[in-house]
Scaffold this active site. Sequence first.
Site, PDB file in Angstrom:
ATOM      1  N   LEU A 133       2.220  13.390   7.355  1.00 36.58           N
ATOM      2  CA  LEU A 133       1.240  13.672   8.419  1.00 36.58           C
ATOM      3  C   LEU A 133      -0.145  13.819   7.804  1.00 36.58           C
ATOM      4  O   LEU A 133      -0.768  14.880   7.856  1.00 36.58           O
ATOM      5  CB  LEU A 133       1.641  14.941   9.176  1.00 36.58           C
ATOM      6  CG  LEU A 133       1.003  15.131  10.551  1.00 36.58           C
ATOM      7  CD1 LEU A 133       1.534  14.092  11.538  1.00 36.58           C
ATOM      8  CD2 LEU A 133       1.264  16.540  11.089  1.00 36.58           C
ATOM      9  N   GLY A 134      -0.636  12.709   7.244  1.00 41.15           N
ATOM     10  CA  GLY A 134      -2.009  12.691   6.735  1.00 41.15           C
ATOM     11  C   GLY A 134      -2.927  12.105   7.791  1.00 41.15           C
ATOM     12  O   GLY A 134      -2.638  12.197   9.000  1.00 41.15           O
ATOM     13  N   ARG A 135      -4.014  11.489   7.371  1.00 37.89           N
ATOM     14  CA  ARG A 135      -4.976  10.932   8.343  1.00 37.89           C
ATOM     15  C   ARG A 135      -4.304   9.918   9.249  1.00 37.89           C
ATOM     16  O   ARG A 135      -4.409   9.976  10.478  1.00 37.89           O
ATOM     17  CB  ARG A 135      -6.135  10.252   7.584  1.00 37.89           C
ATOM     18  CG  ARG A 135      -7.094  11.210   6.920  1.00 37.89           C
ATOM     19  CD  ARG A 135      -8.151  10.448   6.149  1.00 37.89           C
ATOM     20  NE  ARG A 135      -7.612  10.007   4.870  1.00 37.89           N
ATOM     21  CZ  ARG A 135      -8.107  10.427   3.689  1.00 37.89           C
ATOM     22  NH1 ARG A 135      -9.130  11.253   3.668  1.00 37.89           N
ATOM     23  NH2 ARG A 135      -7.593  10.010   2.560  1.00 37.89           N
ATOM     24  N   ARG A 212       3.585   1.706   2.325  1.00 41.22           N
ATOM     25  CA  ARG A 212       3.921   0.945   1.126  1.00 41.22           C
ATOM     26  C   ARG A 212       5.412   0.604   1.133  1.00 41.22           C
ATOM     27  O   ARG A 212       6.249   1.445   1.432  1.00 41.22           O
ATOM     28  CB  ARG A 212       3.609   1.777  -0.135  1.00 41.22           C
ATOM     29  CG  ARG A 212       2.108   1.893  -0.436  1.00 41.22           C
ATOM     30  CD  ARG A 212       1.519   0.581  -0.894  1.00 41.22           C
ATOM     31  NE  ARG A 212       0.114   0.698  -1.289  1.00 41.22           N
ATOM     32  CZ  ARG A 212      -0.906   0.501  -0.441  1.00 41.22           C
ATOM     33  NH1 ARG A 212      -0.670   0.215   0.833  1.00 41.22           N
ATOM     34  NH2 ARG A 212      -2.152   0.583  -0.876  1.00 41.22           N
ATOM     35  N   ASP A 236       5.097  -3.813   8.011  1.00 44.62           N
ATOM     36  CA  ASP A 236       3.842  -4.455   7.592  1.00 44.62           C
ATOM     37  C   ASP A 236       3.740  -4.524   6.075  1.00 44.62           C
ATOM     38  O   ASP A 236       2.822  -5.135   5.531  1.00 44.62           O
ATOM     39  CB  ASP A 236       2.637  -3.669   8.151  1.00 44.62           C
ATOM     40  CG  ASP A 236       1.313  -4.345   7.837  1.00 44.62           C
ATOM     41  OD1 ASP A 236       0.398  -3.680   7.298  1.00 44.62           O
ATOM     42  OD2 ASP A 236       1.199  -5.579   8.066  1.00 44.62           O
ATOM     43  N   GLU A 241       5.444  -7.850  -2.363  1.00 41.03           N
ATOM     44  CA  GLU A 241       4.591  -8.758  -1.587  1.00 41.03           C
ATOM     45  C   GLU A 241       3.993  -9.846  -2.479  1.00 41.03           C
ATOM     46  O   GLU A 241       3.660  -9.582  -3.628  1.00 41.03           O
ATOM     47  CB  GLU A 241       3.467  -7.940  -0.932  1.00 41.03           C
ATOM     48  CG  GLU A 241       3.988  -6.933   0.085  1.00 41.03           C
ATOM     49  CD  GLU A 241       2.921  -5.963   0.550  1.00 41.03           C
ATOM     50  OE1 GLU A 241       1.735  -6.164   0.237  1.00 41.03           O
ATOM     51  OE2 GLU A 241       3.288  -4.976   1.215  1.00 41.03           O
ATOM     52  N   HIS A 259       1.143  -7.352   5.713  1.00 36.64           N
ATOM     53  CA  HIS A 259       0.239  -6.319   5.182  1.00 36.64           C
ATOM     54  C   HIS A 259      -1.146  -6.475   5.792  1.00 36.64           C
ATOM     55  O   HIS A 259      -2.142  -6.711   5.113  1.00 36.64           O
ATOM     56  CB  HIS A 259       0.174  -6.398   3.654  1.00 36.64           C
ATOM     57  CG  HIS A 259      -0.315  -5.110   3.037  1.00 36.64           C
ATOM     58  ND1 HIS A 259       0.078  -4.687   1.791  1.00 36.64           N
ATOM     59  CD2 HIS A 259      -1.167  -4.175   3.484  1.00 36.64           C
ATOM     60  CE1 HIS A 259      -0.515  -3.528   1.498  1.00 36.64           C
ATOM     61  NE2 HIS A 259      -1.280  -3.206   2.507  1.00 36.64           N
TER      62      HIS A 259
HETATM   63  C1  8YV Z   1      -5.236  -3.137   1.638  1.00 34.22           C
HETATM   64  C2  8YV Z   1      -4.088  -1.085   2.072  1.00 34.22           C
HETATM   65  O1  8YV Z   1      -5.939  -2.438   0.684  1.00 34.22           O
HETATM   66  O2  8YV Z   1      -5.804   0.465   2.461  1.00 34.22           O
HETATM   67  C3  8YV Z   1      -4.770   0.198   1.802  1.00 34.22           C
HETATM   68  O3  8YV Z   1      -4.255   0.953   0.952  1.00 34.22           O
HETATM   69  O4  8YV Z   1      -2.960  -1.257   1.738  1.00 34.22           O
HETATM   70  C4  8YV Z   1      -4.791  -2.186   2.721  1.00 34.22           C
HETATM   71  O5  8YV Z   1      -5.910  -1.766   3.479  1.00 34.22           O
HETATM   72  C5  8YV Z   1      -6.101  -4.189   2.287  1.00 34.22           C
HETATM   73  O6  8YV Z   1      -5.197  -5.010   2.914  1.00 34.22           O
HETATM   74  C6  8YV Z   1      -6.973  -4.947   1.285  1.00 34.22           C
HETATM   75  O7  8YV Z   1      -6.169  -5.785   0.530  1.00 34.22           O
END
Ligand code: 8YV
Length: 293
Positions: A133-135, A212, A236, A241, A259
């Site tokens: 429960l972060g931002r 992640r 997502d 990846e 993603h």
């Molecule tokens: C990627 C993300 O950084 O904010 C993050 O940690 O995983 C994404 O916003 C963004 O897709 C740029 O590659």
Amino acid sequence: MAELDRSYLARRLYGAEADGTFDRARIRAVVTDGALGAGRTLLERYPNVEMVGVFGVGTDAIDLGYARERGIAVSNTPDVLTDDVADLALLLMMSVARRQITADRFVRDGNWGRAGLPLASRFSGKKVGILGLGRVGRAVAERCEAFGCRIGHVTPSARDGSYLRYPSLIEMARDVDFLVVTAAGGAGTGGMVDAGVLEALGPEGALINVSRGSIVEESALVSALDSGRLGAAGLDVFADEPTVPAELLGMENVVLSPHRASATVETRQAMGRLLLDNLAAHFSGRALLTPVA
Ligand code: 8YV
């Protein structure tokens, strides 16, 4: 705005180094993103780096300990992407519940009027469990409340009394319809969503991941979905990846996304501006706007 072509950048960067047209000693800042990162190996190549600017909020791919050892400042781009990531989490939950991808293909394939579609599930009023429960997690909770959902969470440090806090992830998984992963990636959360948690979420449950891939045991996820021990998933992010397990590609009860949670014009422009503002602050001797502790 095209997505970052990371392999091209890496070839150009290391290629230039190989032919000697690139003086590593002159590099004072590294710009990367939440997925590509900047590990020790990369930072060791640049002896005079003072700062790493992350285009993203996640810093699990940055060797923060080594950066601290070297006195390298690190910035990221929190807050400006929170709404987009939370919006995508809701989109994935509703797409999974209403089987919207299947419905779209049903019409495109000309089957409307020729075949039937099984009923979907209602999203409103469902029980949503948030891991972290972060931002972003809080933004997801606020959105789900607007749909009459009951919210719970598992968060190591949260003292927030706004929502039901479960004593363990597996207890939350047993009790909710959707388990939404919004926790930060990294060593502390790796593999948290394992086979036991997925089993507890069960055949009527759905896993949503907008954080992640490393937080979920991906082989256990594929097995649980394939066997029906887990009902559905909206993903997502993935463990490796852009490689996605082939088994997922054929599953009707899985919604896949490359993603893209922060990938809107408005947010990417805001992320870019914040990144550049951090670089400008550092090189003009001012404090970073969004330093990573
Ligand atoms: C990627 C993300 O950084 O904010 C993050 O940690 O995983 C994404 O916003 C963004 O897709 C740029 O590659």
